[in-house]
Motif scaffolding. Structure first.
Motif, short mmCIF file in Angstrom:
data_model
loop_
_atom_site.label_atom_id
_atom_site.label_comp_id
_atom_site.label_asym_id
_atom_site.label_seq_id
_atom_site.Cartn_x
_atom_site.Cartn_y
_atom_site.Cartn_z
N MET A 182 1.58 -6.58 9.57
CA MET A 182 1.81 -6.69 8.13
C MET A 182 0.54 -7.11 7.41
SD MET A 182 3.65 -6.49 5.47
CE MET A 182 3.82 -7.16 3.82
N THR A 183 -0.32 -7.92 8.06
CA THR A 183 -1.52 -8.43 7.42
C THR A 183 -2.46 -7.30 7.02
OG1 THR A 183 -1.38 -10.46 8.70
CG2 THR A 183 -3.48 -9.98 7.64
N SER A 184 -2.76 -6.38 7.95
CA SER A 184 -3.66 -5.28 7.65
C SER A 184 -3.04 -4.33 6.63
CB SER A 184 -4.01 -4.52 8.93
OG SER A 184 -2.84 -4.02 9.55
N PHE A 185 -1.73 -4.14 6.70
CA PHE A 185 -1.05 -3.25 5.75
C PHE A 185 -1.13 -3.83 4.34
CE2 PHE A 185 2.63 -1.68 3.42
CZ PHE A 185 2.52 -0.31 3.63
N SER A 186 -0.98 -5.15 4.22
CA SER A 186 -1.02 -5.80 2.91
C SER A 186 -2.36 -5.56 2.23
CB SER A 186 -0.78 -7.31 3.07
OG SER A 186 0.48 -7.55 3.63
N LYS A 187 -3.41 -5.45 3.02
CA LYS A 187 -4.75 -5.24 2.47
C LYS A 187 -4.85 -3.91 1.74
CE LYS A 187 -9.57 -4.73 3.94
NZ LYS A 187 -10.48 -4.74 5.11
N TRP A 188 -4.20 -2.88 2.30
CA TRP A 188 -4.31 -1.53 1.75
C TRP A 188 -3.15 -1.15 0.84
CZ3 TRP A 188 -8.76 0.94 2.19
CH2 TRP A 188 -9.63 0.56 3.22
N LEU A 189 -2.08 -1.91 0.84
CA LEU A 189 -0.88 -1.57 0.07
C LEU A 189 -1.16 -1.31 -1.41
CD1 LEU A 189 2.15 -1.11 -0.05
CD2 LEU A 189 2.47 -3.59 -0.27
N PRO A 190 -1.92 -2.16 -2.12
CA PRO A 190 -2.17 -1.90 -3.55
C PRO A 190 -2.80 -0.54 -3.80
CG PRO A 190 -2.78 -4.14 -2.99
CD PRO A 190 -2.52 -3.43 -1.69
N ASN A 238 13.19 3.03 9.34
CA ASN A 238 13.97 4.22 9.68
C ASN A 238 15.36 4.17 9.05
OD1 ASN A 238 11.98 5.45 11.24
ND2 ASN A 238 12.62 4.42 13.10
N PHE A 239 15.94 2.97 9.05
CA PHE A 239 17.28 2.83 8.48
C PHE A 239 17.28 3.11 6.98
CE2 PHE A 239 20.94 0.58 6.77
CZ PHE A 239 21.94 0.94 7.67
N VAL A 240 16.30 2.55 6.28
CA VAL A 240 16.20 2.77 4.84
C VAL A 240 15.93 4.24 4.54
CG1 VAL A 240 14.82 2.27 2.77
CG2 VAL A 240 15.50 0.42 4.30
N VAL A 250 4.83 3.51 -2.40
CA VAL A 250 4.76 3.00 -1.04
C VAL A 250 4.98 1.50 -1.06
CG1 VAL A 250 3.28 2.72 0.98
CG2 VAL A 250 3.14 4.81 -0.37
N THR A 251 5.70 1.01 -0.08
CA THR A 251 5.86 -0.43 0.06
C THR A 251 6.16 -0.75 1.51
OG1 THR A 251 6.93 -2.39 -0.88
CG2 THR A 251 8.35 -0.54 -0.32
N TYR A 252 5.94 -1.98 1.88
CA TYR A 252 6.30 -2.42 3.21
C TYR A 252 7.81 -2.65 3.23
CZ TYR A 252 6.80 -5.47 7.28
OH TYR A 252 7.20 -6.02 8.47
N VAL A 253 8.51 -2.01 4.15
CA VAL A 253 9.96 -2.12 4.20
C VAL A 253 10.40 -3.40 4.90
CG1 VAL A 253 12.09 -1.07 5.06
CG2 VAL A 253 10.30 0.37 4.08
N GLY A 254 10.03 -3.53 6.15
CA GLY A 254 10.44 -4.72 6.88
C GLY A 254 10.22 -4.54 8.37
N GLY A 288 15.26 -4.49 -4.40
CA GLY A 288 14.68 -3.92 -5.61
C GLY A 288 13.50 -3.02 -5.30
N GLU A 289 12.63 -3.45 -4.41
CA GLU A 289 11.47 -2.65 -4.03
C GLU A 289 11.88 -1.39 -3.28
OE1 GLU A 289 8.33 -2.98 -4.88
OE2 GLU A 289 8.93 -4.69 -6.12
N LEU A 290 12.92 -1.51 -2.47
CA LEU A 290 13.37 -0.36 -1.68
C LEU A 290 13.98 0.72 -2.56
CD1 LEU A 290 14.87 -2.10 1.48
CD2 LEU A 290 12.54 -1.30 1.04
N ALA A 291 14.53 0.32 -3.70
CA ALA A 291 15.09 1.31 -4.63
C ALA A 291 13.98 2.17 -5.22
CB ALA A 291 15.86 0.61 -5.74
N MET A 292 12.78 1.60 -5.34
CA MET A 292 11.67 2.28 -6.00
C MET A 292 10.76 3.04 -5.05
SD MET A 292 11.69 1.70 -9.28
CE MET A 292 9.97 1.88 -9.76
#
Length: 212
Positions: free
Chosen positions: A1-9, A27-29, A17-21, A167-171
């Motif tokens: 999650m740390t490396s992903f957070s760096k590039w997410l913005p 896959n479930f979402v 795009v967002t980090y699901v969990g 809320g984030e998953l809806a978007m």
């Protein structure tokens, strides 16, 4: 999650795009979001069928109706392309259907002999009222569809301890998929108002629309 957070913005600038969990939450979402797509297409197909079969509305009229819907609460990619499709004249397909006159006459005879007929043939249908009723039914059905889907995600998140942010998953697919719709923004706002919202139908704004 740390490396992903760096590039997410940076990813969010060009796509939804967002980090699901953790675990298999992504896959479930994705599975539930696919369900939103299929339900959306089925609901539009039913809206078309009712409008066309009951009021005998023309494709040119349907194009205007769907275009109008796409400027309001129904604004979405699916409604937009449906309106575009109604404006396309397919002479080859229409010619193919008209070329089956004998088969159509025989089929009509079979149904009539069985006591079936066009029960709406002699009835006056208010097209404007019908299309408005269909619009309202379509919108209410969409709310129910997303209510079920978001509740499914919420329930599984609790069971698996994923701690998902609904809320984030809806978007997440608002701008890059078939379900692209302004409606998703309203779902996110509902979860911002109440992060512990158990059901979209008890959100004050959505509840009011259903009751109206």
């Amino acid at each position: 999650m740390t490396s992903f957070s760096k590039w997410l913005p940076r990813f969010q600038i060009v796509a939804c795009v967002t980090y699901v969990g953790k675990g298999g939450s992504g896959n479930f979402v994705k599975m539930v979001h696919d369900g939103f797509e299929y339900r959306g297409m089925q609901l539009l197909a039913k809206a078309y069928d009712v409008s066309k079969s009951v009021s005998k509305i023309s494709n040119d009229e349907l194009q205007l109706v769907f275009s109008k819907w796409n400027k309001g609460g129904q604004l979405s990619f699916l409604v937009e392309i449906a309106a575009d499709i109604f404006g396309i004249k397919d002479d080859k397909y229409e010619g193919f259907l008209s070329g089956l006159k004998e088969e159509r006459v025989q089929a009509a005879g079979v149904f009539q002999s069985g006591g079936f007929s066009d029960i709406l043939g002699d009835q006056h249908i208010d097209k404007a009222k019908l299309t408005e009723d269909v619009r309202r039914a379509l919108y209410a059905s969409k709310i129910c569809s997303y209510t079920q889907g978001m509740d499914l995600i919420r329930t599984k998140s609790i069971e698996m301890r994923w701690e998902l942010t609904l809320g984030e998953l809806a978007m997440i697919r608002k701008g890059v998929s078939v379900i692209c719709a302004i409606f998703l923004v309203r779902i996110k706002k509902a979860y911002i108002r109440n992060p512990e919202l158990a059901n979209l139908l008890i959100d004050p704004e959505f509840a009011k629309e259903i009751l109206d």
